[in-house]
Each structure stands twice: as structure tokens, then as C-alpha cells.
Design a protein around this motif. Structure first.
Motif, mmCIF file in Angstrom:
data_model
loop_
_atom_site.group_PDB
_atom_site.id
_atom_site.type_symbol
_atom_site.label_atom_id
_atom_site.label_comp_id
_atom_site.label_asym_id
_atom_site.label_seq_id
_atom_site.Cartn_x
_atom_site.Cartn_y
_atom_site.Cartn_z
ATOM 1 N N GLU A 1 -15.434 -2.488 -9.650
ATOM 2 C CA GLU A 1 -16.403 -2.977 -8.335
ATOM 3 C C GLU A 1 -15.576 -4.637 -8.157
ATOM 4 O O GLU A 1 -16.035 -5.360 -8.973
ATOM 5 C CB GLU A 1 -17.463 -3.169 -8.479
ATOM 6 N N ASP B 1 -24.817 -6.804 -11.747
ATOM 7 C CA ASP B 1 -24.429 -5.424 -11.829
ATOM 8 C C ASP B 1 -23.949 -4.953 -12.867
ATOM 9 O O ASP B 1 -24.243 -3.700 -13.076
ATOM 10 C CB ASP B 1 -23.367 -5.882 -10.770
ATOM 11 N N GLU C 1 -16.985 -4.541 -13.503
ATOM 12 C CA GLU C 1 -17.768 -5.310 -12.392
ATOM 13 C C GLU C 1 -17.360 -6.676 -12.116
ATOM 14 O O GLU C 1 -17.087 -7.413 -13.018
ATOM 15 C CB GLU C 1 -19.397 -5.424 -12.903
ATOM 16 N N THR D 1 -22.576 -1.223 -5.774
ATOM 17 C CA THR D 1 -23.073 -1.034 -6.970
ATOM 18 C C THR D 1 -24.227 0.097 -6.966
ATOM 19 O O THR D 1 -24.204 1.112 -7.833
ATOM 20 C CB THR D 1 -23.973 -2.157 -7.738
HETATM 21 MG MG LIG Z 1 -22.587 -4.808 -6.478
#
Ligand SMILES: [Mg+2]
Ligand SMILES: Nc1nc2c(ncn2[C@@H]2O[C@H](COP(=O)(O)OP(=O)(O)OP(=O)(O)O)[C@@H](O)[C@H]2O)c(=O)[nH]1
Length: 220
Positions: free
Chosen positions: A119, A74, A66, A46
Motif C-alpha cells: 500500500e 495502517d 504499508e 487499507t
Molecule cells: Mg491506508
């Protein structure tokens, strides 16, 4: 011969693959490329995105998905920087699956985006096993994790199109053997591009970003 009913459930990965294919088609139709950022908990994924944001938005239109087990922390960090972001919560699973990602992409106007960065859930192992429809997986390893990790958890390093080696500002304080790390990576994936970065000191970011922004044309 008994008439017992036996339920058999299998080929779950096959189901995942169907969604991954759909997502890849959807992204291709919209001329958009998705990257799957994978690395252990706390390796700096992140933070890397936070530091890259300013550079990226000068060059292209991007959004972030995320992935976490719990919390929207995040996504909040990225939203604070005005990055278009949605949070996927697995509620326990240690990786994202393609179906979840496919539905979440509906939040974005893909036609207007060049890149989506996912992510994945902080985990060096499981996310590498799942195709989520990405064009490429990007491995993230921090120097605090140890130089032997590519050998111990080889799948991610084999699957990845690039490796970002993070937190290099900490090297003077660690016994991390940089040469051995690079050698270990090369044993798993001889041609993997490796980008040493420090998000804290903002070094190495431009090299990685230059590689990233070239990918839509090179990988399409
Ligand atoms: Mg993260
Ligand atoms: N010294 C140093 N610390 C860093 C760097 N990048 C990240 N960190 C620190 O590492 C910790 C974890 O960073 P995150 O970016 O949240 O890591 P993450 O990989 O997103 O974590 P998860 O999403 O929980 O898997 C934070 O305390 C960051 O400040 C770096 O380049 N140098």
C-alpha cells in the motif's frame, strides 16, 4: 578554464530502477508477485485490504507492506487481523522508493509467499512515477474524489493494470457521474479492468480478488 570542482548529482531514477530490477529478480526467484496499490489519501486502500484478507488467505499466502509518511496505524490495523505486515515510513516523501521496499522484503519469507501487496503512500500522483519492483500497479479511486480525476491525474491510470473504484455505497448521496468516470478512464487507458467495490457493504470484492489471484500465473 577554471579548476572549480562542480559536483553533479543526477539520474536518481536510474538508481531507483536498479533496486526495482533487483527486487523483481528476488521475487521471481521466490515465485512471488508484488502489487503496488496506489490512490489518494483516504480513498480506502487499507479498508480494502482489511476486507480482502479473509478471502485472500483462503486462496494464497500473502503479506503486506504499508507505506506512509508517519505512523504505524495502517500496519496496526492489518496486524490486528493477523496479516503479516511491515510498515515503511518515508518521514516526508510522498511515495515509496525501490530501495526501501527491497530492504523491507527481507522481513518476509518470500519462498512461502505467493503475493506481496504494497500500500503506497496516499497520493494519486507521485507513487505512479516510481517503479518499486512490482509486477503491476493497481489504481484505487474513490467515488468521493470525483469523476474527472483520471483526466487530471492520468499517469496512474495509464500505468495501472487494474482500477478499483471504491466506496460505491456512497453513490446515492453524491453527484458522482459514474458513466463519465468510466469514459474518462477509457480515454486514458482503453482496456483497463475496472472493479467497482464497496468495502462497507462488501460488494464487488470477489470480482477484484478473482482478478488478483489469477495474476501470478498470468503476469509471470
Ligand atoms: Mg491506508
Ligand atoms: N462509505 C464507505 N467508506 C469507506 C469505504 N472504504 C473505506 N471507507 C472509509 O474511508 C476512510 C479512509 O479509509 P482508509 O482505508 O483508511 O483509506 P486509505 O486509502 O488507506 O488512507 P491512507 O492510507 O491514509 O491514504 C475511512 O473512514 C473508511 O472507513 C467504503 O467502501 N465505503
Amino acid at each position: 578554464m577554471s579548476n572549480l570542482e562542480i559536483k553533479v548529482y543526477r539520474d536518481l531514477m536510474g538508481e531507483n530502477e536498479k533496486w526495482a530490477v533487483k527486487t523483481r529478480q528476488l521475487l521471481a526467484e521466490n515465485n512471488c508477485v508484488m502489487f503496488n496499490l496506489i490512490g489518494g489519501p483516504g480513498c480506502g486502500k487499507t479498508t480494502l485490504l482489511e476486507k480482502m484478507a479473509g478471502w485472500l488467505e483462503k486462496n494464497l499466502h500473502f503479506a503486506v507492506l504499508e507505506g506512509d509518511i508517519e505512523t504505524t496505524r495502517d500496519a496496526e490495523r492489518l496486524a490486528a487481523l493477523k496479516i503479516p505486515v511491515s510498515q515503511l515510513l518515508t518521514g516526508g516523501a510522498c511515495h515509496l522508493e525501490a530501495k526501501m521496499v527491497h530492504y523491507a522484503l527481507a522481513d518476509f519469507d518470500l519462498e512461502k509467499l505467493d503475493i506481496v501487496i504494497v500500500e503506497n503512500v496516499g497520493n494519486l500522483v507521485c507513487p505512479a512515477e516510481f517503479d518499486i519492483g512490482e509486477k503491476a500497479k493497481i489504481a484505487v479511486l474513490s467515488v468521493t474524489e470525483g469523476e474527472e480525476k483520471p483526466l487530471k491525474y492520468p499517469l496512474l491510470f495509464r500505468e495501472a493494470a487494474a482500477l478499483v473504484l471504491t466506496k460505491t455505497d456512497l453513490l446515492p448521496h453524491l453527484n458522482f457521474n459514474n458513466e463519465a468516470c468510466l469514459e474518462n478512464v477509457r480515454r486514458i487507458n482503453a482496456n483497463l479492468p475496472i472493479f467497482p467495490v464497496s468495502a462497507a457493504q462488501e460488494t464487488g470484492l470477489t470480482e477484484f480478488i478473482a482478478w488478483l489471484i489469477k495474476q501470478p500465473t498470468e503476469l509471470k
